[in-house]
Design a protein around this motif. Structure first.
Motif, short mmCIF file in Angstrom:
data_model
loop_
_atom_site.label_atom_id
_atom_site.label_comp_id
_atom_site.label_asym_id
_atom_site.label_seq_id
_atom_site.Cartn_x
_atom_site.Cartn_y
_atom_site.Cartn_z
N PHE A 202 -1.63 -14.03 -7.81
CA PHE A 202 -2.03 -12.67 -8.18
C PHE A 202 -2.17 -12.54 -9.70
N LEU A 203 -1.29 -13.17 -10.45
CA LEU A 203 -1.28 -13.03 -11.90
C LEU A 203 -2.21 -14.01 -12.60
N ASP A 204 -2.76 -14.98 -11.87
CA ASP A 204 -3.60 -16.01 -12.46
C ASP A 204 -5.05 -15.51 -12.54
N SER A 205 -5.30 -14.58 -13.42
CA SER A 205 -6.65 -14.06 -13.60
C SER A 205 -6.85 -13.62 -15.05
N SER A 206 -8.00 -13.07 -15.33
CA SER A 206 -8.38 -12.82 -16.72
C SER A 206 -7.60 -11.64 -17.31
N ASN A 207 -7.71 -11.53 -18.62
CA ASN A 207 -7.07 -10.42 -19.32
C ASN A 207 -8.03 -9.25 -19.54
N LYS A 208 -9.07 -9.20 -18.74
CA LYS A 208 -10.03 -8.09 -18.84
C LYS A 208 -9.33 -6.76 -18.55
N PRO A 209 -9.80 -5.66 -19.16
CA PRO A 209 -9.17 -4.36 -18.92
C PRO A 209 -9.38 -3.83 -17.50
N LEU A 210 -10.44 -4.31 -16.83
CA LEU A 210 -10.69 -3.96 -15.43
C LEU A 210 -11.10 -5.20 -14.67
N LEU A 211 -10.74 -5.26 -13.39
CA LEU A 211 -11.15 -6.34 -12.50
C LEU A 211 -11.92 -5.73 -11.33
N SER A 212 -12.45 -6.56 -10.48
CA SER A 212 -13.21 -6.07 -9.32
C SER A 212 -12.36 -5.15 -8.47
N GLU A 213 -12.99 -4.09 -7.93
CA GLU A 213 -12.28 -3.16 -7.06
C GLU A 213 -11.89 -3.85 -5.75
N LYS A 214 -10.60 -3.80 -5.42
CA LYS A 214 -10.12 -4.54 -4.25
C LYS A 214 -9.24 -3.72 -3.31
N TYR A 215 -8.40 -2.84 -3.86
CA TYR A 215 -7.42 -2.13 -3.05
C TYR A 215 -7.64 -0.62 -3.08
N ALA A 216 -7.55 0.00 -1.90
CA ALA A 216 -7.66 1.46 -1.83
C ALA A 216 -6.38 2.11 -2.33
N GLY A 217 -5.28 1.39 -2.21
CA GLY A 217 -4.00 1.92 -2.66
C GLY A 217 -3.02 0.79 -2.94
N VAL A 218 -2.02 1.09 -3.74
CA VAL A 218 -0.97 0.12 -4.07
C VAL A 218 0.38 0.82 -3.95
N ILE A 219 1.31 0.18 -3.26
CA ILE A 219 2.69 0.63 -3.28
C ILE A 219 3.47 -0.45 -4.01
N ASP A 220 3.85 -0.12 -5.24
CA ASP A 220 4.50 -1.10 -6.12
C ASP A 220 6.00 -0.86 -6.16
N THR A 221 6.77 -1.94 -5.97
CA THR A 221 8.23 -1.84 -5.98
C THR A 221 8.86 -2.61 -7.13
N VAL A 222 8.05 -3.22 -7.99
CA VAL A 222 8.61 -4.13 -9.00
C VAL A 222 8.28 -3.78 -10.45
N GLY A 223 7.20 -3.05 -10.71
CA GLY A 223 6.84 -2.67 -12.07
C GLY A 223 6.28 -3.83 -12.89
N GLY A 224 6.32 -3.66 -14.22
CA GLY A 224 5.92 -4.72 -15.13
C GLY A 224 4.49 -5.18 -15.01
N GLU A 225 4.28 -6.48 -15.24
CA GLU A 225 2.92 -7.03 -15.28
C GLU A 225 2.25 -7.00 -13.92
N ILE A 226 3.03 -6.99 -12.84
CA ILE A 226 2.42 -6.93 -11.51
C ILE A 226 1.75 -5.57 -11.29
#
Length: 328
Positions: A202-226
């Motif tokens: 998941f983290l092995d991608s570019s540092n672009k400010p935006l990436l391709s649209e992929k998810y309608a929603g995210v439930i994040d439990t960890v914070g940070g770079e993820i």
């Protein structure tokens, strides 16, 4: 009564053991609960090692979740014998918690257990399940439907993550589970994930400010770079909820997802939210959101096994939920 007690023996040095203590007595508008089940949460584990951001008062009984029956009451709302539960507020932090045979709490913290769910089941949900339900509520109330697209759940093998994956699957959503535990891919698929991706992938991608649209929603439990990486991949008008910080409490991101795609980031707090909101969530978890995978995510332990379980939680080895059986 027996209780799991944390004691401070020196500066930054703490010890834990099962102790015999007097049963607490009610003061005005309080109740004493005869505990049947409790559970373990990451916050409990932090309390057990004296984390000052969680607990500063010692000796101390851990346990931010508890279920049982009213043993004594000075409240006009709750009667002796009623099935009740408490999650959050100050319980298990600087007020003694649910890892004891009896616990005293203000009546204003107490919710009734719905008839359609057992004490063990509601403690399998516990704070983790409540947090999952509040997060899913935000997706639904903001228009994210099953047909809107995939939902990403981060920290998916944890308590909140596991329950979230299972509920979303039951509601017909297509779930992508993100975890740092590659060996738990089959577990995640068994509880409802359609796809499992590793943290490294998941983290092995570019540092672009935006990436391709992929998810309608995210439930994040960890914070940070993820979370920062997930925000870049949310579809237009999508929603992310945030409830945890095991990766990091810092969020290094940019405004593009918010101003170019209308993405919304919603914080989730299950500790101090209104009791009415908690009760509504418990009713859902006990009925149409009740999952048939609870047994797959449950590790039942006793008071004597709490210390070892805390070690698993603090080292990141825990999977699913720990439910503590206190009394028959």
């Amino acid at each position: 009564m027996k209780a799991f007690v944390v004691e401070k023996i020196a500066d930054k040095e703490f010890t834990t053991e099962i102790k015999e203590l007097p049963i607490p007595k009610c003061k005005e508008n309080e109740i004493v609960i005869k505990v049947s089940y409790s559970s373990l949460n990451y916050k409990d584990a932090l309390s057990s090692v004296g984390n000052p951001g969680v607990t500063r008062k010692f000796p101390h009984i851990t346990g931010i979740d508890v279920a049982g029956t009213v043993y004594e009451s000075t409240s006009t709302i709750f009667k002796v014998g009623e099935r009740v539960l408490v999650t959050g507020y100050d319980m298990g932090m600087n007020t003694d918690g649910g890892h004891a045979e009896y616990v005293k709490v203000p009546a204003s913290w107490v919710a009734r257990i719905p008839d359609s769910i057992t004490d063990k089941e509601i403690m399998t949900f516990g704070t983790a399940g409540l947090t999952a339900a509040l997060s899913i509520n935000e997706l639904i109330s903001n228009g994210v439907k099953a047909e809107s697209g995939d939902i990403l759940v981060t920290g998916a093998t944890g308590g909140v993550g596991s329950i979230t994956v299972s509920i979303l699957s039951k509601l017909g959503y297509n779930v992508t589970a993100l975890s740092g535990k590659k060996e738990k891919a089959e577990y995640l698929k068994r509880i409802g994930a359609n796809e499992v991706i590793s943290r490294e992938e998941f983290l092995d991608s570019s540092n672009k400010p935006l990436l391709s649209e992929k998810y309608a929603g995210v439930i994040d439990t960890v914070g940070g770079e993820i979370l920062a990486q997930a925000l870049k991949q949310i579809k237009y008008d999508g929603v992310a909820t945030c409830c945890g910080l095991t990766s990091s409490h810092e969020l290094n991101t940019n405004v593009f997802p918010f101003i170019l795609r209308g993405v919304r980031l919603i914080g989730i707090d299950s500790v101090e939210c209104k009791l009415e909101k908690k009760q509504a969530a418990w009713e859902k978890l006990a009925s149409r959101w009740k999952i048939n995978t609870l047994s797959n995510i449950t590790n039942e332990i006793t008071l004597n096994e709490i210390k070892e379980a805390y070690e698993h939680l603090l080292s990141g080895k825990a999977v699913g939920r720990y439910v503590v059986k206190i009394k028959e």
